[in-house]
Design an enzyme around this catalytic site. Structure first.
Site, PDB file in Angstrom:
ATOM      1  N   SER A  49       0.866  -1.187   0.000  1.00  0.00           N
ATOM      2  CA  SER A  49       0.000   0.000   0.000  1.00  0.00           C
ATOM      3  C   SER A  49       0.897   1.230   0.000  1.00  0.00           C
ATOM      4  CB  SER A  49      -0.865  -0.017   1.263  1.00  0.00           C
ATOM      5  OG  SER A  49      -1.503   1.238   1.460  1.00  0.00           O
ATOM      6  N   TYR A  83      -2.295  -0.179  10.610  1.00  0.00           N
ATOM      7  CA  TYR A  83      -2.218  -0.633   9.210  1.00  0.00           C
ATOM      8  C   TYR A  83      -0.888  -0.203   8.599  1.00  0.00           C
ATOM      9  CZ  TYR A  83      -3.789  -1.019   4.258  1.00  0.00           C
ATOM     10  OH  TYR A  83      -3.924  -1.333   2.915  1.00  0.00           O
TER      11      TYR A  83
END
Ligand SMILES: NC(=O)c1ccc[n+]([C@@H]2O[C@H](COP(=O)([O-])OP(=O)(O)OC[C@H]3O[C@@H](n4cnc5c(N)ncnc54)[C@H](OP(=O)(O)O)[C@@H]3O)[C@@H](O)[C@H]2O)c1
Length: 255
Positions: free
Chosen positions: A139, A152
């Site tokens: 990501s 995250y």
């Protein structure tokens, strides 16, 4: 591709994983697709088989080490050429409300789980020879920080950490290891993010979308097929000199 080119895609029932499975689907390819709920893979299996590939569904919960070990046992005799570590989850919270359980859950699904799966399947991938590849779906959160996603972000940074270390370790053995780093992609995960922002702000979906796209120079969501195309390329022979990289697909967000 030869008939022995077997590919495992985790999180293939939805979003990016589904697009990756369809991108690889072709005659002579043997696709192994996983999700926690293998029934959710039915439609993807149909679409993959319609493109001439053989396809198998597997239950896998990356939060559960026994589930990872069970999948590795099931795939023991499969001549695995490509592993796409795609499955992941994103939960958000302000830093002070990020409790241990949330932090550990994000690490388990986005970093430790894919690490365990990769470790379990590594001997097979190494045995496959020069055209074997691992591609991790990380990501932009693996490269930069953002508010409310400390857990995250830590997990995706960790994913890149072990990916790079593994790449250094296996470079001479032919196996290639890379990651893709998408910005916001048009998938159910992003729809949940938008719904979450709407619930918190009371704004419209358009306002929520504008807020998440503020960090992207292109001001648009990435399509899952764009990420799938890069994953497919990284797993191909054309990408044989690309190794240990984390390539952004983010409309310039981390440029
Ligand atoms: N969407 C974005 O904007 C975006 C941006 C950057 C990176 N990413 C990354 O891209 C990957 C795919 O995201 P997506 O947007 O396609 O998400 P998605 O639409 O929510 O799909 C997630 C997939 O992962 C599986 N999964 C979820 N929890 C799991 C678990 N504990 N164990 C095993 N499988 C699990 C889901 O199936 P089950 O629920 O049946 O398990 C599903 O197949 C993730 O790693 C995500 O972090 C997404």
């Amino acid at each position: 591709m030869s008939a022995s080119r077997a590919i495992l895609v985790t999180g293939a029932s939805s979003g990016i994983g589904r697009a990756v499975a369809l991108r690889f689907a072709a005659p002579g390819v043997e696709l192994h697709l996983s999700a926690r709920d293998p029934r959710a893979l039915e439609l993807v299996l149909e679409d993959v088989r319609a493109r001439g590939a053989a396809a198998h569904a597997h239950a896998l919960d990356l939060l559960d080490a026994a589930s990872i070990a069970a999948l590795a046992r099931t795939l023991r005799d499969v001549p695995l050429a490509v592993l796409v570590n795609n499955a992941g989850a994103a939960e958000s919270a302000p830093f002070l409300r990020t409790d241990d359980a949330l932090f550990e859950r994000m690490l388990a699904i986005n970093c430790t789980g894919p690490f365990r799966l990769t470790r379990a399947l590594l001997p097979q991938l190494l045995a496959h020879g020069a055209d074997a590849a691992i591609v991790c779906v990380a990501s932009t959160a693996a490269k930069v920080g953002a508010p409310y996603v400390a857990a995250y972000t830590a997990a995706k940074h960790g994913l890149l950490g072990w990916m790079r270390s593994l790449a250094a370790e296996v470079a001479k053995k032919g196996l290639r290891v890379n990651a893709v780093c998408p910005g916001y992609v048009a998938t159910p995960m992003t729809e949940r993010t938008l719904a979450n922002i709407q619930a918190k702000t009371g704004g419209t979906r358009e306002q929520a979308l504008e807020a998440i796209l503020a960090s992207s120079p292109q001001r648009r969501l990435v399509e899952p097929e764009e990420v799938a195309a890069l994953v497919h390329f990284l797993a191909s022979r054309e990408a044989r000199s690309i190794h240990g990289q984390a390539l952004a697909v983010d409309g310039g967000a981390t440029s």
